[in-house]
Scaffold this active site. Structure first.
Site, mmCIF file in Angstrom:
data_model
loop_
_atom_site.group_PDB
_atom_site.id
_atom_site.type_symbol
_atom_site.label_atom_id
_atom_site.label_comp_id
_atom_site.label_asym_id
_atom_site.label_seq_id
_atom_site.Cartn_x
_atom_site.Cartn_y
_atom_site.Cartn_z
ATOM 1 C CB CYS A 155 -31.894 -12.102 -55.730
ATOM 2 S SG CYS A 155 -31.623 -11.559 -57.381
ATOM 3 C CB CYS B 274 -41.627 -9.410 -49.287
ATOM 4 S SG CYS B 274 -42.589 -8.527 -50.520
ATOM 5 C CB CYS C 116 -39.339 -1.705 -49.618
ATOM 6 S SG CYS C 116 -40.818 -2.280 -50.493
ATOM 7 C CB SER D 265 -38.403 -6.811 -60.645
ATOM 8 O OG SER D 265 -38.870 -7.718 -59.699
ATOM 9 C CG ASN E 79 -28.899 -15.796 -53.012
ATOM 10 O OD1 ASN E 79 -28.153 -16.743 -53.253
ATOM 11 N ND2 ASN E 79 -29.440 -15.063 -53.962
ATOM 12 C CG LEU F 102 -46.267 -15.265 -59.958
ATOM 13 C CD1 LEU F 102 -46.649 -16.497 -60.747
ATOM 14 C CD2 LEU F 102 -47.515 -14.499 -59.545
ATOM 15 C CG HIS F 103 -41.732 -14.751 -54.746
ATOM 16 N ND1 HIS F 103 -40.891 -15.012 -55.793
ATOM 17 C CD2 HIS F 103 -41.470 -13.467 -54.376
ATOM 18 C CE1 HIS F 103 -40.156 -13.935 -56.055
ATOM 19 N NE2 HIS F 103 -40.489 -12.991 -55.212
ATOM 20 C CB CYS G 125 -29.519 -4.831 -60.108
ATOM 21 S SG CYS G 125 -30.858 -5.073 -58.968
ATOM 22 N N GLY H 261 -36.481 -1.433 -52.955
ATOM 23 C CA GLY H 261 -37.762 -0.761 -53.169
ATOM 24 C C GLY H 261 -38.646 -1.425 -54.197
ATOM 25 C CD GLU H 262 -43.349 -2.897 -56.547
ATOM 26 O OE1 GLU H 262 -42.989 -4.063 -56.351
ATOM 27 O OE2 GLU H 262 -43.618 -2.459 -57.678
ATOM 28 C CD GLU I 285 -26.750 -2.056 -50.404
ATOM 29 O OE1 GLU I 285 -27.355 -3.026 -50.907
ATOM 30 O OE2 GLU I 285 -26.328 -2.049 -49.244
ATOM 31 C CB CYS J 270 -37.413 -8.833 -48.952
ATOM 32 S SG CYS J 270 -36.702 -7.288 -49.488
HETATM 33 S S1 SF4 Z 1 -38.114 -4.532 -51.892
HETATM 34 FE FE1 SF4 Z 1 -39.462 -5.864 -53.103
HETATM 35 S S2 SF4 Z 1 -39.266 -7.872 -52.135
HETATM 36 FE FE2 SF4 Z 1 -38.484 -6.341 -50.675
HETATM 37 S S3 SF4 Z 1 -40.229 -5.849 -49.331
HETATM 38 FE FE3 SF4 Z 1 -40.182 -4.363 -51.014
HETATM 39 S S4 SF4 Z 1 -41.558 -5.223 -52.550
HETATM 40 FE FE4 SF4 Z 1 -41.047 -6.884 -51.150
#
Ligand code: SF4
Length: 342
Positions: free
Chosen positions: A335, A117, A113, A194, A292, A217-218, A106, A162-163, A93, A120
């Site tokens: 997000c 986290c 991923c 990001s 969200n 950071l979070h 975006c 994804g990272e 997406e 997510c």
């Molecule tokens: S997409 Fe980003 S926020 Fe989601 S698990 Fe992967 S690194 Fe973490």
């Protein structure tokens, strides 16, 4: 027949070499690049200034496009979510946020991923594979086609599925194509990546391509951060922030720090003061993101009073602190709601 070459997976210089090796003059590659990235064409037959023979040769040897637009969902606020199918049937997406003069896409960098986290959706779905450079670049081409010639895509953010730094090789190549004047010709100042903070990759990328960074950071202490983001056990806050201090930022660039506010977890005034303390001295701006919620989400959204209070403490400590407006929540594109995100 040998395997087809995916054209958007090639850097402009590599595409030039490939065309030359096929016995074509150098200007053919320049023409082809113009069709791919200025004209945004995905059909060799429309490339009218290429000879018929060369077009036929391309059709036999090369592949376009990398992603196929399957569906576009539009939210009441104008945010558009693209559902895209890849060559092997996987789906990703990307989200186009239209704010008048600023239109931001975006993009995703992986299918799924692996970093897990806890807040997510993508992380919970697990990892399937990295995207290729062409699959990243083509997300931009799809959005440009959707906007047409009247409306310009102004900004790009790597904040989708994804990272991106876990896919450093292909992301770097995509960024080279995106920022090249023979490619999509985006200014590096208009591209933000990001990351949850993969330290060596972060330093390596910024040395190569000086785009903007947004570091998620979070949390302002290791215990909370490790609970939310397992990556913190590999790169704890001290190491991450020391790397941020070492980044050689172009003048006027600042690093953005993203801070997702989760009710009762990391949103107290004390946490805000702790955050101001650990960021002191950094060229930083802080972007607060109220969570969200999605069905089955393990966290709750902080109240607007809490968010305002948190923001004020940061501002009183001389930081630029903004609160991100939620966009696209009606189509699960906000997000944390794509099967996404940082
Ligand atoms: S997409 Fe980003 S926020 Fe989601 S698990 Fe992967 S690194 Fe973490």
């Amino acid at each position: 027949m040998s395997e087809l070459v995916s054209l958007k997976d090639l850097r402009p210089a590599d595409l030039e070499l490939w065309v030359q090796e096929a016995g074509q003059p150098a200007f053919r590659a320049r023409q082809l690049l113009r069709w791919l990235y200025s004209q945004n064409s995905e059909d060799f037959q429309t490339m009218s200034d290429l000879s018929k023979d060369f077009r036929a040769w391309l059709a036999q040897n090369a592949r376009l496009p990398c992603v196929v637009r399957e569906q576009v969902l539009t939210d009441e606020d104008g945010t558009r979510k693209f559902l895209l199918r890849l060559h092997d049937g996987e789906r990703i997406e990307s989200v186009l946020i239209d704010e008048g003069r600023r239109r931001t896409l975006c993009v995703s960098s992986q299918v799924g991923c692996a970093l897990g986290c806890h807040f997510c959706l993508t992380g919970q779905a697990g990892f399937k594979r990295n995207l290729t450079a062409g699959e990243i670049v083509d997300q931009v081409c799809v959005a440009r086609r959707e906007l047409g010639s009247e409306e310009r895509l102004t900004n790009l953010v790597f904040m989708g599925m994804g990272e991106p730094l876990a896919n450093l090789k292909e992301v770097t190549k995509a960024l080279e194509i995106i920022t090249s004047d023979r490619g999509l010709n985006f200014s590096t100042r208009r591209v933000t990546l990001s990351t949850v903070g993969l330290v060596p990759e972060m330093l390596q990328l910024i040395r190569l391509i000086p785009i903007k960074l947004a570091v998620s950071l979070h949390a302002a202490d290791n215990e909370t951060r490790s609970r939310l983001m397992p990556i913190n056990r590999r790169y704890p806050l001290e190491e991450l922030l020391a790397a941020c201090r070492r980044l050689e930022l172009p003048s006027r660039h600042r690093t953005t720090f993203e801070y997702l506010l989760l009710a009762g977890v990391n949103d107290s005034p004390e946490e805000a003061r702790k955050l101001a303390k650990i960021l002191r001295g950094l060229r930083a701006k802080i972007n607060l993101i109220p969570f969200n919620e999605y069905p089955g989400a393990p966290f709750r959204r902080s109240s607007s009073t809490r968010v305002a209070e948190f923001q004020k403490i940061l501002q009183d400590n001389h930081f630029t602190a903004t609160t991100r407006q939620s966009r696209g929540a009606g189509i699960m594109a906000a997000c944390g709601q794509l099967t996404h995100s940082h």
